[in-house]
Design an enzyme around this catalytic site. Structure first.
Site, short mmCIF file in Angstrom:
data_model
loop_
_atom_site.label_atom_id
_atom_site.label_comp_id
_atom_site.label_asym_id
_atom_site.label_seq_id
_atom_site.Cartn_x
_atom_site.Cartn_y
_atom_site.Cartn_z
N SER A 141 6.90 9.66 4.45
CA SER A 141 7.56 8.44 3.95
C SER A 141 9.06 8.63 4.07
CB SER A 141 7.17 8.17 2.50
OG SER A 141 5.80 7.87 2.39
N GLY A 176 11.32 3.59 6.83
CA GLY A 176 9.95 3.42 7.28
C GLY A 176 9.05 4.61 7.03
N GLY A 215 6.12 4.40 -3.04
CA GLY A 215 5.42 5.47 -2.35
C GLY A 215 3.95 5.53 -2.72
N ASP A 216 3.63 5.26 -3.98
CA ASP A 216 2.23 5.26 -4.42
C ASP A 216 1.47 4.12 -3.78
OD1 ASP A 216 3.02 7.36 -6.05
OD2 ASP A 216 3.38 6.05 -7.77
#
Length: 298
Positions: A211, A216, A242-243
């Protein structure tokens, strides 16, 4: 069925303030309290996508009982003696400030019981996702144990972890490891993303997905890198982005879509999470709009 392990769950408290000024009294405009930890955020997003999911988590004390009572998705609790931690996010003008407690002290016996629970729940599962930090007293080698236990049952593993746990997951042959760029460089002591991903691949990770935040997301293969840009022009609270991206990647892996499309779905879900005030939520209409922007299909 996707089994999601949250090794270090929490009571997540989010304060929304007009402006966060350290050293001064900051008046709270809104308070959100909910069961948290990266794995639970992933599980909630998966449930919102109508993916069958089951959360596994160690919980202890009054805070742990509160978390268990508030969970609105299928789950199993493995009891521990220590008190489940609290995390606090202060969301004002600019990037949120997050305070994370380290988590309770845990014992080998408690993790042995957790491993027995995990082995039972992995039977018939399609994917194991392990997401988040380990609490105090937990050996990073647990990640290797969980990867091997899953593989013995024919279950693939996606590990969204950091530090020594990331190295342990890679060394055990995790099917996908998904650090962010900072976590990748810190864990591998590499000078750049390419070198860090190569290190994890040499250790045994089958696919390394990185990530990059606003730049991107990228998947590193032995002979190529597949890259997808971030959705442009999205502003808000990035705490759970992110999760959400992990959830999108997990759902796509189970569905069996091509890698480039899996990355586009992950990027779109991450952007849709930025629009929500707390981690573990996504703006589903925005997610579908963002898929069009990045060229993926739902």
């Amino acid at each position: 069925m996707i089994v999601v392990v949250t090794p270090n769950p929490a009571v997540d408290v989010t304060y929304r303030v007009a402006r966060h000024v350290p050293g001064e009294t900051n008046r709270v405009l809104e308070v959100h309290r909910r069961p948290g930890g990266k794995g639970l955020n992933v599980a909630r997003v998966l449930a919102g996508l109508a993916v069958e999911v089951r959360a596994l988590l160690p919980l202890g004390g009054d805070a742990g009982r509160w978390v268990a009572g508030e969970l609105a998705l299928p789950h199993d609790v493995s009891p521990i003696a220590g008190e489940t931690r609290t995390t606090v996010t202060i969301d004002g003008d600019g990037h949120p400030t997050v305070y994370t407690e380290p988590g309770p002290l845990t014992t080998d016996a408690e993790w042995a019981r957790f491993g027995e629970l995990l082995a039972r729940r992995l039977v018939g599962a399609d994917l194991l996702v392990v997401s988040g930090s380990l609490p105090r007293g937990a050996d990073s080698g647990l990640l290797g144990d969980w990867v091997r236990a899953a593989h013995q049952l024919g279950v693939r593993v996606l590990a969204d972890v950091s530090g020594p746990a990331l190295l342990a997951a890679a060394s055990a042959g995790a099917d996908v490891v998904k650090p962010n760029l900072g976590e990748l460089l810190e864990a591998t002591s590499a000078g750049d993303e390419t070198a860090g991903a190569a290190t994890l691949s040499r250790l045994g990770a089958r696919l390394v997905v990185v990530s990059r935040g606003g730049d991107g997301i990228a998947a590193h293969l032995p002979d190529a890198v597949v890259e997808v840009p971030a959705v442009p022009g999205v502003a808000g609270n990035p705490t759970g982005a992110g999760d959400a991206a992990t959830a999108g990647l997990a759902a796509a892996l189970v569905e069996g879509v091509p890698l480039a499309e899996a990355l586009r779905r992950a990027a779109a879900l991450g952007a849709a999470a930025v629009l929500c005030p707390v981690a573990g939520e996504v703006d589903l209409p925005a997610y579908h709009r963002f898929l069009d922007v990045n060229g993926a299909s739902a």
